[in-house]
Design an enzyme around this catalytic site. Structure first.
Site, short mmCIF file in Angstrom:
data_model
loop_
_atom_site.label_atom_id
_atom_site.label_comp_id
_atom_site.label_asym_id
_atom_site.label_seq_id
_atom_site.Cartn_x
_atom_site.Cartn_y
_atom_site.Cartn_z
N CYS A 90 -5.62 -2.64 2.28
CA CYS A 90 -5.38 -2.62 3.60
C CYS A 90 -6.58 -2.79 4.47
CB CYS A 90 -4.69 -1.30 3.92
SG CYS A 90 -4.00 -1.12 5.52
N LYS B 32 -9.63 2.43 -2.14
CA LYS B 32 -9.61 1.77 -0.89
C LYS B 32 -11.04 2.04 -0.60
CE LYS B 32 -7.29 1.84 3.56
NZ LYS B 32 -5.70 2.21 4.25
N GLU C 205 0.97 -1.22 0.09
CA GLU C 205 -0.05 -0.02 -0.06
C GLU C 205 0.89 1.25 -0.02
OE1 GLU C 205 -3.83 1.98 2.71
OE2 GLU C 205 -2.28 0.55 3.44
#
Length: 384
Positions: free
Chosen positions: A233, A196, A119
């Site tokens: 994540c 994300k 990430e």
């Protein structure tokens, strides 16, 4: 112990357990034993020169009569930042480009078809600081920024799909920042991007100071080597996030992350493996390495004294399969490349055995969730 005092869980187990006990513990923790890949000697030599760990494992499926094996080699890259966080922005980006180029070249020696970086790989994970400059200067266009152009060259030169998670600046929509993964085809063309979906607000994870939840849903990318998705994540903590990528057809879901030992290490080995089992797909969990120190002290409203580091990023990247088997993790303390040979036929084979998609009752949950999100919803609690 959240620091770098020990290399890996696997090394600790191997050091302290007799072989019969070790085999049983690994059977429970990792499922069936995986065959180590016979990677080229020159790849190990190059990895040693460049000071990063190299591991390789094979996930095998049963032989079928009507379908040939669908083999794909994936590469997972974990690394620390090579320069201090207070170095000039351009120098930090260039140093990271050089580091990744060296690792990708070894991945190419190993026949990797799809590679994924960690990430926000082009920068320190500075979102803990809540400072805007210089950290927002690392943001780039997902379509034609310098990092995307760099990755396009890598992809085309090595016939490799590249998943490049970056801090995106969307100049078409008010210069808004996003936490984004760019997917680049092995042809060198930008296949697309994903953002994300879940943004943490816990401890020093002050990311919502910079960007908010993604608005692109759960896209799946059809590559020459298979259908892939990217669950960035914090999204790994949300089972429905994995589920939607799976429903959209993902066979491999990458989880590029930046997470620290004090917060999540006890969860790390479970979550991506569980997602692989629940969704009949392969999952690839990737985490950065090391401790990053920032010029100014910061706090996060959690009662802790002002400090200049986020905590220890513990690496430990691994791949998990739909049958629950998984590779050992990479080191907690060293840069690394994990190569995994996958037979995508295993996804359907496990699906046929466990039938989680068939028995999922999605229509029931869709109906109940549609009610639960209404402002006048009352939970179904049976009382005396």
């Amino acid at each position: 112990m959240a620091g770098a005092e020990w290399k890996s869980l696997e090394e600790c187990l191997e050091k302290h357990l007799p072989l019969p006990d070790l085999q049983e513990v690994k059977r429970v923790l990792y499922g069936k034993e995986l065959r180590k890949l016979d990677l080229p000697r020159e790849a190990f030599e190059a990895a040693s020169r460049e000071d990063f760990e190299l591991q390789g494992y094979a996930f095998e499926a049963a032989e079928e009569q009507l379908r040939r094996p669908r083999i794909v080699h994936v590469g997972l890259v974990q690394n620390r930042i090579p320069l201090p966080a207070n170095a000039p922005v351009a120098e930090q980006v260039s140093a990271l480009h050089r580091r990744i180029k060296a690792i990708v070249e070894v991945a190419a020696m190993c026949g990797v078809n799809i590679i994924c970086f960690q990430e926000a790989w082009t920068m320190p994970f500075a979102f803990c600081t809540r400072e805007k400059l210089p950290w927002t200067e690392f943001a780039e266009s997902a379509e034609d920024g310098p990092t995307t152009r760099f990755c396009q060259k890598l992809a085309k030169n090595h016939d490799m799909v590249v998943v490049s998670p970056i801090l995106e600046r969307d100049s078409e929509h008010g210069d808004v920042l996003w936490n984004t993964a760019v997917v680049i085809s092995n042809s060198g063309a930008v296949l697309g991007k994903t953002r994300k979906n879940h943004i943490p607000r816990v401890g020093d994870f002050n990311e919502s100071t910079y960007y908010m939840e993604g608005n692109l849903g759960h896209p799946v990318f059809q590559t020459q080597f298979g259908r892939i998705a990217v669950n960035i994540c914090y999204g790994r903590h949300h089972p429905l996030n994995w589920l939607m990528y799976s429903i959209n057809g993902a066979e491999i879901i990458f989880n590029p992350s930046a997470t620290i030992g004090a917060l999540s290490e006890s969860l790390w080995s479970i979550e991506a493996r569980n997602a692989a089992i629940a969704n009949h797909c392969f999952t690839c969990a990737i985490n950065r390495v090391g401790t990053e120190h920032f010029p100014n002290e910061f706090t996060s409203g959690d009662g802790k004294k002002a400090h200049q580091d986020f905590g220890y990023f513990y690496g430990s990247s691994y791949v998990a399969a739909p049958d629950g088997s998984r590779t050992p993790g990479l080191s907690r303390s060293q840069d690394g490349l994990l190569v995994a040979k996958l037979d995508l036929n295993l996804c359907q084979q496990v699906n046929d055995v466990w039938n989680f998609k068939m028995t999922g009752r999605y229509e029931m949950y869709a109906r109940e969730l549609a009610e639960a999100v209404k402002s006048n919803y009352s939970p179904t609690i049976v009382k005396e």
